[in-house]
Design a protein around this motif. Structure first.
Motif, PDB file in Angstrom:
ATOM      1  N   TYR A 199      97.937   5.843  33.035  1.00 40.00           N
ATOM      2  CA  TYR A 199      97.165   4.656  31.910  1.00 40.00           C
ATOM      3  C   TYR A 199      98.054   3.808  32.394  1.00 40.00           C
ATOM      4  O   TYR A 199      98.593   3.206  32.315  1.00 40.00           O
ATOM      5  N   VAL A 200      97.581   2.581  31.831  1.00 43.45           N
ATOM      6  CA  VAL A 200      97.361   0.968  32.358  1.00 43.45           C
ATOM      7  C   VAL A 200      97.258   0.351  30.327  1.00 43.45           C
ATOM      8  O   VAL A 200      95.521   0.298  29.938  1.00 43.45           O
ATOM      9  N   ASP A 201      97.727  -0.402  29.451  1.00 43.24           N
ATOM     10  CA  ASP A 201      97.533  -1.426  28.907  1.00 43.24           C
ATOM     11  C   ASP A 201      98.947  -2.179  28.162  1.00 43.24           C
ATOM     12  O   ASP A 201     100.340  -1.835  28.534  1.00 43.24           O
ATOM     13  N   ASN A 202      98.643  -2.876  27.474  1.00 43.47           N
ATOM     14  CA  ASN A 202     100.008  -4.276  26.820  1.00 43.47           C
ATOM     15  C   ASN A 202     100.109  -4.433  25.799  1.00 43.47           C
ATOM     16  O   ASN A 202     101.072  -4.812  25.802  1.00 43.47           O
ATOM     17  N   ASP A 203     100.174  -3.179  24.791  1.00 42.85           N
ATOM     18  CA  ASP A 203     100.228  -3.367  23.558  1.00 42.85           C
ATOM     19  C   ASP A 203     101.355  -2.599  23.293  1.00 42.85           C
ATOM     20  O   ASP A 203     101.529  -1.230  24.047  1.00 42.85           O
ATOM     21  N   PRO A 204     102.634  -3.061  22.836  1.00 46.36           N
ATOM     22  CA  PRO A 204     104.077  -2.479  22.772  1.00 46.36           C
ATOM     23  C   PRO A 204     103.593  -0.765  21.983  1.00 46.36           C
ATOM     24  O   PRO A 204     104.642  -0.183  22.398  1.00 46.36           O
ATOM     25  N   LEU A 249     104.483   4.970  22.111  1.00 48.71           N
ATOM     26  CA  LEU A 249     103.032   6.456  22.076  1.00 48.71           C
ATOM     27  C   LEU A 249     102.476   7.252  23.033  1.00 48.71           C
ATOM     28  O   LEU A 249     102.378   7.750  23.288  1.00 48.71           O
ATOM     29  N   SER A 250     104.144   6.475  24.340  1.00 51.02           N
ATOM     30  CA  SER A 250     103.114   7.048  25.294  1.00 51.02           C
ATOM     31  C   SER A 250     103.119   8.436  25.516  1.00 51.02           C
ATOM     32  O   SER A 250     103.111   8.501  26.491  1.00 51.02           O
ATOM     33  N   TYR A 277     102.356   5.510  32.953  1.00 48.62           N
ATOM     34  CA  TYR A 277     101.411   4.494  32.299  1.00 48.62           C
ATOM     35  C   TYR A 277     102.323   3.620  33.022  1.00 48.62           C
ATOM     36  O   TYR A 277     103.880   3.000  33.116  1.00 48.62           O
ATOM     37  N   VAL A 278     101.370   2.260  32.423  1.00 51.52           N
ATOM     38  CA  VAL A 278     102.193   1.262  33.044  1.00 51.52           C
ATOM     39  C   VAL A 278     101.382   0.387  31.926  1.00 51.52           C
ATOM     40  O   VAL A 278     100.284  -0.149  31.156  1.00 51.52           O
ATOM     41  N   GLU A 279     102.865  -1.131  31.772  1.00 50.42           N
ATOM     42  CA  GLU A 279     102.116  -1.564  30.674  1.00 50.42           C
ATOM     43  C   GLU A 279     102.390  -2.606  31.617  1.00 50.42           C
ATOM     44  O   GLU A 279     102.966  -3.329  32.161  1.00 50.42           O
ATOM     45  N   ALA A 280     100.717  -3.440  30.638  1.00 49.73           N
ATOM     46  CA  ALA A 280     100.457  -4.535  32.298  1.00 49.73           C
ATOM     47  C   ALA A 280      98.792  -5.058  31.995  1.00 49.73           C
ATOM     48  O   ALA A 280      98.446  -4.341  30.689  1.00 49.73           O
ATOM     49  N   ARG A 289     100.586  -3.382  42.045  1.00 44.01           N
ATOM     50  CA  ARG A 289     101.513  -3.486  42.365  1.00 44.01           C
ATOM     51  C   ARG A 289     102.183  -2.553  41.706  1.00 44.01           C
ATOM     52  O   ARG A 289     103.668  -2.536  42.387  1.00 44.01           O
ATOM     53  N   ALA A 290     102.026  -1.878  40.787  1.00 43.59           N
ATOM     54  CA  ALA A 290     102.744  -1.387  40.315  1.00 43.59           C
ATOM     55  C   ALA A 290     103.516   0.427  40.635  1.00 43.59           C
ATOM     56  O   ALA A 290     102.883   0.683  41.183  1.00 43.59           O
ATOM     57  N   PRO A 291     104.878  -0.086  40.761  1.00 48.11           N
ATOM     58  CA  PRO A 291     105.270   1.999  41.554  1.00 48.11           C
ATOM     59  C   PRO A 291     104.562   2.620  40.818  1.00 48.11           C
ATOM     60  O   PRO A 291     104.054   3.306  42.080  1.00 48.11           O
TER      61      PRO A 291
END
Length: 270
Positions: free
Chosen positions: A104-109, A114-115, A129-132, A142-144
């Motif tokens: 999952y990818v989102d940039n909302d804190p 709630l992830s 989950y990737v915060e981007a 590039r995210a691990p």
């Protein structure tokens, strides 16, 4: 609203956010007064907005089910996830294939906070989950979490649902989606919905004006512009349609075309 323990230092509660407006309009609980005010203003401009938003969510559910059941996809990269709303993508996929893996990818804190609802994977599968920001696709790739969760030697379902209308021309939405598809194996799929004003232009542009007034300008696209995202891919029948018309459920409630402002399609990468 109950105290959800959100990190106040990362969230400006006085400013509406698109993910929280969406959550409010579809009947969720993870929003602030500014989001409720914005949602109410938008629904006044276009009373069909809740119908439209729910139809977009239902399209995602059907597209993911189709990818699992008909295309055999077992890996997903979900861009612009939004606030967890059951059934989430991994719940749909893992109900068909318990070993399915999802990033999952989102940039909302708030989505990050709630992830845990997005990370409750089946034992056989996996979620991450990737915060981007999708406008920076290389940061996602590039995210691990992306590299360790998904096997890029096997097909992936890339889902980009109800988000590109917030990507303006200067950020090259088509180029962003192509960059995300680039490392994915042949036989991967793109499932995508694209905002449009083709069917109720007056009302939909009024909603867009409300978003813009709150710092969220929108880029609504015509059918031909929506089709550009799928150039070079093989569209799955019935092709690019309004989302409520793509593989509708047999028992679905009829919806008027003018109440839907989103095109949707699923396409295979050769």
């Amino acid at each position: 609203m109950p105290d959800n323990g959100w990190p106040a230092e990362r969230i400006d509660t006085s400013i509406a956010h698109s993910a929280r407006i969406y959550d409010y309009v579809i009947g969720g609980k993870d929003f602030y007064p500014a989001d409720q005010e914005a949602g109410d203003a938008m629904v006044r401009e276009w009373p069909a907005l809740p119908v439209h938003m729910r139809a977009n969510r239902a399209f995602m559910n059907r597209a993911v089910s189709w990818l699992c059941e008909e295309a055999g996809i077992r890996q997903f990269l979900d861009i612009g996830t939004g606030i967890p709303t059951s059934p989430n993508l991994h719940e749909i996929a893992q109900s068909v294939a318990p070993d399915a893996r999802i990033v999952y990818v989102d940039n909302d804190p708030i989505v990050l906070t709630l992830s845990q609802g997005l990370l409750a994977s089946s034992p056989e599968g996996g979620t991450a989950y990737v915060e981007a920001d999708m406008r920076e696709p290389d940061a996602i790739l590039r995210a691990p979490e992306f590299r360790t969760t998904l096997d890029l030697g096997r097909p992936v379902g890339l889902t980009v649902i109800g988000i590109v209308h917030f990507v303006l021309d200067e950020d090259d939405a088509v180029g962003v989606v192509r960059r995300l598809l680039e490392p994915l194996a042949s036989g991967s799929y793109l499932a995508m919905s694209v905002g449009t004003a083709d069917f109720a232009p007056v009302e939909v542009y009024r909603v867009a004006r409300e978003y813009a007034a709150r710092g969220m300008p929108m880029r609504l696209r015509t059918r031909s512009e929506a089709a550009e995202f799928f150039d070079g891919l093989d569209l799955v029948a019935p092709g690019l349609m309004q989302v409520h018309r793509w593989h509708p459920d047999a028992a679905h409630t009829p919806v008027a075309d003018r109440d839907i402002a989103m095109y949707g399609a699923v396409a295979r990468k050769p």
